[in-house]
Design an enzyme around this catalytic site. Structure first.
Site, short mmCIF file in Angstrom:
data_model
loop_
_atom_site.label_atom_id
_atom_site.label_comp_id
_atom_site.label_asym_id
_atom_site.label_seq_id
_atom_site.Cartn_x
_atom_site.Cartn_y
_atom_site.Cartn_z
N ASN A 10 0.88 -1.17 0.00
CA ASN A 10 0.00 0.00 0.00
C ASN A 10 0.92 1.21 0.00
OD1 ASN A 10 -1.75 2.08 0.47
ND2 ASN A 10 -2.38 1.41 2.51
N GLU A 97 -6.78 4.82 7.67
CA GLU A 97 -6.49 6.23 7.39
C GLU A 97 -7.66 6.90 6.68
OE1 GLU A 97 -2.76 5.43 5.46
OE2 GLU A 97 -1.93 4.83 7.40
N SER A 213 3.41 -2.38 10.18
CA SER A 213 4.86 -2.50 10.37
C SER A 213 5.39 -3.89 10.00
CB SER A 213 5.25 -2.13 11.80
OG SER A 213 4.85 -0.80 12.10
#
Ligand code: 13P
Length: 250
Positions: A10, A97, A213
């Site tokens: 992404n 987000e 992460s």
């Protein structure tokens, strides 16, 4: 049948069109692994050049968002047939987000998921809890609710082809990865709720990614878990390191 792993980058709001072509050309040889589905989800403005740049490789291109109407007065939005016309195969739906900064809700996520399936675009449906929710012990309840609403009116045949990305919000861009046990616990719970909504065959077919992460150091351990079928990778997907993640099994 074993589920094929799917590892998607992404890119978020990174890379101009010319930078996108350069990055794809750099990563192309590094992500050549036919045992894994490899997807680059790129900004809308990069889609066209990215589709050209990946020709002849194992990389598929995905969008990072899409609107749930066919066309019309929705300034700034991207219609599903604009994606299919280019050859875009995947679309990320409901990234945290987008929920946080662009007011997406479980209901708009559901509308977008239904629209993506109508156009044969595979949705990568994001869910995930905040740190507060985790600390309050309501992670599983929250995720179950997100999944149940995202899949409203989605048929079992469609659900079998869907990809779900479990992304704990506290692990995104923080360098703080969920442990493989924490990630597996939630991915298993997601598969269970899919089984409750549909049936065992659908739960067995659907692919569930972990995101947050993920990097070359932790990918192999996460991907070894029985209910983790891939990764949705942010920061590390913009670097040669992405090749190591895709080749986690080599
Ligand atoms: P990072 O890999 O940068 O933590 O981002 C994860 C993510 O949000 C992928 O969608």
């Amino acid at each position: 049948m074993a589920r094929k792993k799917i590892i998607a980058g992404n890119w978020k709001m990174n890379k101009t069109p010319s930078e996108a072509v350069a990055l794809i050309n750099e990563l192309k040889p590094l992500v050549a692994n036919d045992e894994v589905d490899v997807v680059f989800c790129v900004p809308a403005i990069d889609l066209s050049v990215a589709i050209d740049a990946v020709k002849g490789s194992n990389i598929e291109i995905g969008a990072e968002n899409m609107y749930f109407e066919e066309s019309g007065a929705y300034t700034g939005e991207i219609a599903p047939n604009m994606l299919t016309d280019l050859g875009v195969k995947y679309v990320i739906i409901g990234h945290s987000e987008r929920r946080e900064y662009f007011a997406e809700t479980d209901e708009t996520v559901n509308k977008k998921v239904l629209k993506a399936f109508e156009h044969d675009i595979t949705p990568i449906i994001c869910c995930g809890e905040s740190l507060t929710q985790r600390e309050q012990g309501i992670t599983i309840d929250w995720i179950r609710q997100q999944i149940k609403i995202a899949f409203l009116n989605v048929t079992a045949d469609q659900a079998k082809k869907a990809v779900i990305a479990y992304e704990p919000i506290w692990a995104i861009g923080t360098g703080k990865t969920a442990t493989s046990d924490q990630a597996e616990e939630v991915c298993a719970a997601i598969r269970q709720v899919i089984g409750e909504i549909y049936d065992d065959a659908t739960a067995e077919a659907i692919r569930i990614q972990y995101g947050g992460s993920m990097n070359a150091g932790n990918a192999a351990e996460l991907l070894a878990k029985p209910d983790i079928d891939g990764g949705l990778v942010g920061g590390a997907s913009l670097k040669p390191e992405f090749g190591q993640i895709v080749n986690y099994n080599k």
